[in-house]
Design a protein around this motif. Structure first.
Motif, PDB file in Angstrom:
ATOM      1  N   PRO B 317       0.824  -1.140   0.077  1.00 27.82           N
ATOM      2  CA  PRO B 317      -0.051   0.059  -0.157  1.00 27.82           C
ATOM      3  C   PRO B 317       0.869   1.277   0.046  1.00 27.82           C
ATOM      4  CG  PRO B 317       0.013  -0.921   2.174  1.00 27.82           C
ATOM      5  CD  PRO B 317       0.489  -2.027   1.455  1.00 27.82           C
ATOM      6  N   THR B 320       0.148   5.153   1.899  1.00 24.47           N
ATOM      7  CA  THR B 320      -1.173   5.090   2.357  1.00 24.47           C
ATOM      8  C   THR B 320      -1.398   3.977   3.594  1.00 24.47           C
ATOM      9  OG1 THR B 320      -1.992   3.115   0.951  1.00 24.47           O
ATOM     10  CG2 THR B 320      -2.303   5.421   0.260  1.00 24.47           C
ATOM     11  N   PRO B 451      -7.278  -2.778  -3.074  1.00 24.78           N
ATOM     12  CA  PRO B 451      -7.980  -1.575  -2.723  1.00 24.78           C
ATOM     13  C   PRO B 451      -9.099  -1.717  -2.036  1.00 24.78           C
ATOM     14  CG  PRO B 451      -7.625  -1.897  -5.229  1.00 24.78           C
ATOM     15  CD  PRO B 451      -7.049  -3.119  -4.376  1.00 24.78           C
ATOM     16  N   TRP B 545      -1.308   4.983  -5.381  1.00 26.48           N
ATOM     17  CA  TRP B 545      -2.232   4.534  -4.387  1.00 26.48           C
ATOM     18  C   TRP B 545      -2.774   5.933  -4.063  1.00 26.48           C
ATOM     19  CZ3 TRP B 545      -4.839   0.359  -2.572  1.00 26.48           C
ATOM     20  CH2 TRP B 545      -4.309  -0.963  -2.714  1.00 26.48           C
ATOM     21  N   LEU B 562      -6.385   2.363  -6.624  1.00 28.75           N
ATOM     22  CA  LEU B 562      -4.818   1.582  -7.046  1.00 28.75           C
ATOM     23  C   LEU B 562      -4.629   1.643  -8.479  1.00 28.75           C
ATOM     24  CD1 LEU B 562      -2.035   0.080  -6.782  1.00 28.75           C
ATOM     25  CD2 LEU B 562      -3.615  -2.070  -6.848  1.00 28.75           C
ATOM     26  N   GLY B 569       1.394   8.189  -6.672  1.00 22.19           N
ATOM     27  CA  GLY B 569      -0.226   8.120  -6.375  1.00 22.19           C
ATOM     28  C   GLY B 569      -0.883   9.419  -6.410  1.00 22.19           C
TER      29      GLY B 569
END
Lengths: 416, 612
Positions: B317, B320, B451, B545, B562, B569
Motif C-alpha cells: 500500500p 497509504t 483496494p 495509491w 490503485l 499516487g
C-alpha cells in the motif's frame, strides 16, 4: 308390393342405431376442437353424411316397391353396365388420395367400385341359381363364379383400390360354400389366408396352422389327394410368406405388414397408426372419455378418424360400453340377416342376402381388426358408421334389397 | 327344386356361418375387453403423455438495481431453435435453412454437431434468432420433426454502467453442477462470477411446470384443464445494491485505459458505492450466445480483464499505510500525536532508509501530511525491536488490511501483513531481523493489500473507529416485493479511540490541502482528507495509491484507488479518487481540467502496450 307384415323392422332399427353412432363419431372427429386442423372439405363431412343418409332412406323406401324379379332379371345387364363404368372410371375417373376410383356425376363423386359390389353379387347369385341345381361341385360353375368376381377385382387393382378388392374376394369362398362347394375344399380355399396370417405373427404358428387345417380337411373330406395338396399348399404358404418377409420385401414394407403385431418395430413409421389406434381405444376404458373429449381424436393423433379409424373414436369417447354396443349391433345385424338367408325359400334370394351379410361382416372384421391391431391395417370403412356417401348408399341399397326379398319371401315364386 | 339334401346343406352351412360370425364377434369383443379393461392402465398414461407435454417453465432471473432503484441488470427474451437429432430428418435441411435464412451447409454442420453431442437429447441449434424467424419455425413445426423452439432470456445491461466485476457473467452449468445439484438442469445458466454467482440461488428463482396439450404434430393446444396441474415458476429475487450508478459510471470512465482497482464505500454503512477493476470486459458480449472469440481474447489478454483487481490485487500500500501505522503506534504506546522525530533526510538502522520529505522535525500529523518516511521507519524499528510485530500485525488486520473482508463477491483475496509466523516461514526460524521488517513501516516490502482492504481501512478512520462490513447488496426483494435486508455486521474496533483518530485525520486533511494531494485532490467546497501512496514495483513502473474520505466532519464516502504502473499516487490515483468524491457529494464534476487530465492519463503499461 311392400309387405309391411313381413317387413323386418328390427333390421331397420339396427341400421338406424349404427348410422346414429356413426354420425356422432363423425361429428366428434370433424366438428370438435379437432376441426381447426382439418381442411374445410373434411369439416363438411358431417353435413354431407346427413344428406347421404336422407337420400339413402328415400332409396331404401323406394326399393321396397320394386318387384323382386327385377333384381334377378336385370342382374347381368347391371353387372355389364357397372363393369363398363369401372373401365370408364379407369380412364376418366377422379383421383382421390392415390386411387382413381371416383366418377364425377354432376355435383357428386361416385365410387363405382362400391356399386359394382351389388352388381357382382346379383350376377353371381343369378349365375349360380340359374344352373339346374345350385351346386358348385361342378368345377366349371365354380370357375365362372370366380371369374365373375375376378373381373371387377382386377379393375379395382388397376384403380389402386386394393382394400375394396380384398372385400370382394372375402365373400367369394362364402358364396361358393353356400352354393355347395364341399366343406373340405371350402376350408382349403380360406386356408392360405389363415396360414399367411399366422405366419406373419410367427412362422411356427403358421406351420402349426397348416398342419391343423390339413388334419381338419382330412377329417371332413377323407380324400388323400385333397389332404396332401392342403399340406403342400400350407407349407408353401408358410415358406413363401417367410421368404417374402425376410428376403423379398424391403424392411419398411415388412415393417408395414408386421406392424400390427409389433408396432414398436417402427413406432414413428408404420407402427404409428397402430400405436395411436390402440392407445385411443385402450385409454377409453370402461366408460370412455366422453363425447368430443377424446384426446387422441381431438388432437388428431389418429389418421382418417372419420373413415378407416372411426372405431377408435367410438372406443375412445364411449369406452368399452359404447364399443361393445356397436359390436353387438353388428352381431345382431349379421345373425338376423343370416337367419333371413337361411329361411328364404328361393336360392337367389338366399345367395343375395348371404353375400350382403358377409360383405358387411368382412368389412366389419377388417375395419375393427385393423383398429384394434389384430389385423394389418387395411383401409376399409366400417359399414353404416364411417363417413362416405357412396359406401353408405351402396350398403343401404344392399340392405334394402335384402329387406325386399325377405318381406316378399311368401309371394316370391320359387320358379321365378 | 330344393330337395331335402339341399335343405340340410343350407342348414349346416347356416350353422357353420353362424359360428364364423359369432367367433369373429367374440374375438373382437375379447380384444376390446383386453385393450379397454385389462390394459386400460397401460394406455391411459400413454394417451396422457401423447396429448400432454410437461414443460419446465424457467423463471425470470432476478434484476439488479442500484441504490436509487435504477435497473442495472435485466432480462431480454431470446428465441432459440432446438433439434433432437434422432427425430430429425436430414432431408428437411433445405426447408429449415430457408426458414432460418441460413445457408444449408451451416445448418447441416450444426445438426451434425448436435448429433455428435447426443442423438436423443435436445440441443440448441440456433440461439438468438429473430422473432420473425422464430415464428416462421413455429408455424412450420409440423413439417419439421425433431425441431423445437424455446423462449429463453439473456442478461441485458440497460445503462452505460459496465461493472463487469460486480455483476459477473452467466454460463451454462457444468456437468458436475447439474449432476450434483438437483435444482440445476442441463443447459441451465448459472452465475460464474460477481453477484450473479454469489446470489445465484436468490436470482434464479424456482422453476415451474406447465402441462400443455399438443396434437399429433406437436402443435400446442393451450393449457391442460385450465392449468390445474401447473406449478407457476417463482420469479428470482431482485438485488438492491449499494451501487450509485452515476458514480460507478464516472469511476469506470476514469479508470479506463489504466490497470487498477477502485473501491468507494459509504463509511457509515459499509455499502460499496462504486467498485471498478480495469481493464474490464463487456458483459453484453458474454450474455446469451457467447462470443467465443471475445471470450478467448479476454482470457489471454495481458491485462487479465477477468481478474478483479479491486478485491484480488495484492500490492504494497505504500504511504497509504502510514495513517494506520500512526494509529497502531499510538495504541502500542510508542508514540503520542505530539511525539516529534527529526528527519535528516534518511533513517539510519543498519543502513540508510531514504526519505523524500524535507529535513526537519515531524510529529504524526506533519509526517502524514508530508509523507515523511523517517517517522514511520523509526516507529517500525520500535515495534520490531520491542517484539511487537505480532501485535502490530493483528492491529493492522483489525482495520481490514490483510484479511478477507467477506464482501459479497467471489475471488476476494487476502493481503499480507507479516507476523512472526509468517517471517519464520518465509526466512526460516529466527533467520530474519529488524532489517527485514523495516520497510513494512512505510507500506513497502512484504505487506500487501487490495483496494477493497484499503477502502475498508480508511472507512474506519472516517467513521471514528468502526470496522465496516463491505457489501454490494443491501436488500433482496422477493417475488412478492418483500424486502430482506442483508444487515451486515458493523463492529467497533475495540482498541481504537476516537481521540487518537483526530490527529491522523488532521494529517490526512493536510495531505490534500498542503501535501502531495493538493494539486488534484483538493476540492473547493468539500473538505477531503486523504493519503497518497506509491508502491515500489521491482518489475516496472511503480503503482500509485490514494485513499481518502470526505467530508472531514461527517464522512459520507471513503475511497481507495490503485493504479498500476502509473508512478506517484498523487498524480495517478489521487485525481481519480477526488473526482469520484466530487461526483458523489455534489452530483457533478466541476473540475473539468482534472477530468480531462485523468481521461488522457496514460499509465506506463498502456503506453508500452500501444508502442509495441
Amino acid at each position: 308390393m311392400l309387405n309391411t307384415e313381413d317387413f323386418s323392422w328390427s333390421v331397420i332399427a339396427i341400421w338406424a342405431g349404427l348410422f346414429t353412432i356413426g354420425l356422432a363419431a363423425i361429428y366428434s372427429a370433424t366438428q370438435g376442437p379437432v376441426s381447426q386442423f382439418l381442411p374445410d372439405y373434411i369439416q363438411n363431412n358431417f353435413f354431407r353424411q346427413i344428406i347421404w343418409i336422407a337420400l339413402s332412406i328415400a332409396v331404401l323406401v323406394g326399393i321396397q316397391f320394386v318387384s323382386p324379379r327385377t333384381f334377378q332379371g336385370g342382374a347381368y345387364l347391371f353387372y355389364a353396365f357397372c363393369i363398363f363404368l369401372m373401365i370408364v372410371t379407369l380412364f376418366f375417373g377422379v383421383e382421390v388420395s392415390g386411387s382413381r376410383s371416383w366418377l364425377r356425376v354432376g355435383p357428386v363423386n361416385l365410387q363405382v367400385g362400391e356399386i359394382t359390389k351389388i352388381a357382382t353379387i346379383f350376377a353371381t347369385a343369378n349365375y349360380l341359381t340359374s344352373r339346374r341345381d345350385i351346386s358348385a361341385e361342378n368345377l366349371k360353375t365354380a370357375l365362372i363364379t370366380v371369374a365373375l368376381f375376378l373381373l371387377p377385382v382386377a379393375l379395382l387393382l388397376l384403380q389402386n383400390e386394393a382394400g375394396l378388392a380384398i372385400v370382394y374376394l372375402t365373400i367369394l369362398p362364402v358364396v361358393l360354400f353356400w352354393s355347395g362347394l364341399p366343406y373340405g375344399i371350402s376350408l382349403l380355399m380360406i386356408s392360405p389366408v389363415l396360414i399367411g396370417y399366422f405366419t406373419i405373427l410367427d412362422w411356427v404358428w403358421g406351420g402349426i396352422m397348416a398342419v391343423v387345417l390339413t388334419i381338419a380337411i382330412f377329417l371332413i373330406q377323407r380324400r388323400t389327394w385333397l389332404t396332401l395338396s392342403s399340406l403342400i399348399l400350407g407349407l408353401i404358404i408358410v415358406a413363401g410368406t417367410e421368404v417374402a418377409l425376410q428376403q423379398v420385401l424391403q424392411p419398411h414394407q415388412r415393417a408395414r405388414i408386421e406392424s400390427f403385431a409389433n408396432p414398436t418395430l417402427d413406432p414413428l413409421g408404420a407402427g404409428w397408426n397402430v400405436l395411436q389406434a390402440k392407445t385411443a381405444i385402450g385409454s377409453g376404458g370402461l366408460q370412455g372419455k366422453g363425447f368430443m373429449e377424446g384426446t387422441q381424436t381431438q388432437l388428431r393423433f389418429l389418421p382418417e378418424q372419420w373413415t378407416d379409424f372411426i372405431f377408435c373414436v367410438v372406443g375412445e369417447e364411449f369406452g368399452f360400453i359404447g364399443a361393445s354396443i356397436l359390436l353387438l349391433l353388428f352381431g345382431l345385424l349379421f345373425l338376423r340377416l343370416l337367419h333371413m338367408a337361411a329361411n328364404h325359400r328361393h336360392p337367389f334370394a338366399q345367395l343375395i342376402i348371404l353375400s350382403v351379410t358377409f360383405l358387411y361382416f368382412f368389412q366389419f372384421i377388417i375395419n375393427v381388426g385393423s383398429a384394434t391391431a389384430i389385423l394389418p391395417i387395411i383401409g376399409i370403412p366400417l359399414p353404416f358408421v364411417s363417413y362416405g356417401g357412396s359406401a353408405f348408399l351402396t350398403n343401404t341399397i344392399m340392405l334394402a334389397v335384402c329387406l325386399n326379398l325377405d318381406s316378399n319371401k311368401r309371394s316370391l315364386s320359387i320358379y321365378m | 327344386m330344393i330337395n331335402r339334401k339341399q335343405t340340410n346343406r343350407v342348414h349346416t352351412s347356416a350353422k357353420v356361418l353362424q359360428g364364423v360370425i359369432l367367433t369373429g364377434l367374440l374375438i373382437l369383443l375379447g380384444r376390446i375387453f383386453q385393450l379397454q379393461i385389462i390394459e386400460y392402465e397401460k394406455y391411459k398414461p400413454l394417451s396422457m403423455q401423447n396429448s400432454l407435454r410437461m414443460e419446465v417453465v424457467t423463471p425470470a432471473r432476478g434484476l439488479i438495481y442500484d441504490k436509487n432503484g435504477t435497473i442495472l441488470v435485466e432480462n431480454q427474451p431470446i428465441y432459440s431453435i432446438t433439434v433432437t437429432p434422432a427425430r430429425f430428418d436430414m432431408e428437411k435441411i433445405p426447408v429449415l435453412a430457408e426458414l432460418l435464412h441460413v445457408e444449408e451447409q451451416i445448418v447441416r454442420q450444426k445438426v451434425i454437431e448436435a448429433q455428435q453431442y447426443s442423438w436423443h437429447r435436445t440441443s440448441r441449434l440456433f440461439t438468438e434468432v429473430t422473432f420473425e424467424v422464430f415464428s416462421s419455425i413455429q408455424e412450420n413445426l409440423w413439417q419439421l420433426p425433431g425441431i423445437g423452439h424455446q423462449v429463453e432470456s439473456k442478461r441485458r445491461y440497460p445503462t452505460e454502467v459496465k461493472a463487469a466485476h460486480i455483476f459477473g457473467y452467466l454460463r451454462e452449468a457444468t456437468r458436475e453442477e447439474y449432476l450434483e445439484l438437483d435444482y440445476i438442469r442441463l443447459g441451465d445458466k448459472v452465475g460464474k462470477s460477481g453477484l450473479e454467482m454469489i446470489y445465484d440461488n436468490y436470482l434464479r428463482g424456482e422453476v415451474g411446470t406447465e402441462y400443455i396439450r399438443v396434437n399429433a404434430f406437436g402443435q400446442e393446444q393451450g393449457s391442460y384443464e385450465n392449468g390445474v396441474l401447473d406449478i407457476p415458476p417463482t420469479k428470482g429475487s431482485d438485488l438492491i445494491t449499494t451501487i450509485e450508478a452515476d458514480v460507478q459510471l464516472l469511476a469506470e470512465q476514469l479508470m479506463e485505459n489504466k490497470w487498477g482497482g477502485l473501491v468507494a464505500i459509504d463509511p457509515q454503512t459499509g455499502g460499496v458505492l462504486s467498485m471498478v477493476s480495469t481493464p474490464q470486459y463487456d458483459l453484453e458480449k458474454l450474455a446469451g450466445r457467447m462470443d467465443v472469440e471475445y471470450w478467448q481474447k479476454i482470457n489471454s489478454e495481458p491485462g487479465t480483464p477477468l481478474y478483479n483487481r479491486a478485491v484480488s490485487a495484492r500490492q504494497p500500500p505504500g504511504s497509504t499505510f502510514k495513517p494506520f501505522m500512526g494509529l497502531v503506534g499510538m495504541e502500542l504506546g510508542l508514540i503520542v500525536p505530539e511525539t516529534e522525530i527529526y528527519n535528516p533526510g534518511y533513517y539510519l538502522r543498519g543502513r540508510r532508509y531514504g526519505d523524500l520529505a524535507d529535513a526537519g522535525t515531524y510529529n504524526l500529523e506533519k509526517s502524514l501530511t508530508f509523507s515523511s518516511n523517517t517517522y514511520f521507519f523509526w516507529l517500525m524499528d520500535r515495534i520490531a525491536s520491542q517484539s511487537m510485530l505480532n501485535s502490530w500485525s493483528k492491529m493492522i488486520s483489525d482495520f481490514g488490511i490483510g484479511p478477507i473482508n467477506n464482501i459479497d463477491l467471489p475471488s476476494e483475496r487476502s493481503g499480507i501483513v507479516p507476523d512472526s509466523t509468517y517471517m519464520n516461514q518465509r526466512f526460516g526460524e529466527g533467520k530474519w531481523g529488524i532489517g527485514d521488517v523495516m520497510s513494512l513501516g512505510v507500506g513497502q516490502g512484504m505487506v500487501s493489500a487490495s483496494p477493497l482492504q484499503m477502502a475498508v481501512a480508511v472507512s474506519s478512520i472516517a467513521n471514528g473507529g468502526y470496522r465496516v462490513q463491505p457489501h454490494l447488496v443491501s436488500a433482496i426483494k422477493n417475488q412478492d416485493g418483500e424486502l430482506q435486508y442483508t444487515n451486515p455486521a458493523f463492529d467497533k474496533i475495540e482498541w481504537l479511540e476516537k481521540s487518537k483518530i483526530e490527529a491522523v485525520k488532521k494529517g490526512m486533511r493536510g495531505v490534500v490541502t498542503t501535501g502531495s494531494g493538493r494539486y488534484y485532490a483538493n476540492l473547493e467546497d468539500i473538505e477531503v482528507a486523504g493519503k497518497t501512496g506509491t508502491a515500489q514495483n521491482p518489475f516496472g513502473e511503480d503503482h500509485g495509491w490514494f485513499i481518502a474520505f470526505a467530508p472531514m466532519d461527517n464522512p459520507q464516502i471513503a475511497v481507495a484507488v490503485l493504479t498500476e504502473n502509473s508512478g506517484y499516487g498523487s498524480i495517478s490515483a489521487a485525481p481519480i479518487a477526488s473526482l469520484v468524491i466530487e461526483k458523489y457529494l455534489t452530483g457533478e464534476v466541476k473540475r473539468s481540467h482534472v477530468l480531462d487530465y485523468v481521461l488522457n492519463f496514460k499509465s506506463k503499461n498502456s503506453i508500452s502496450e500501444e508502442t509495441n
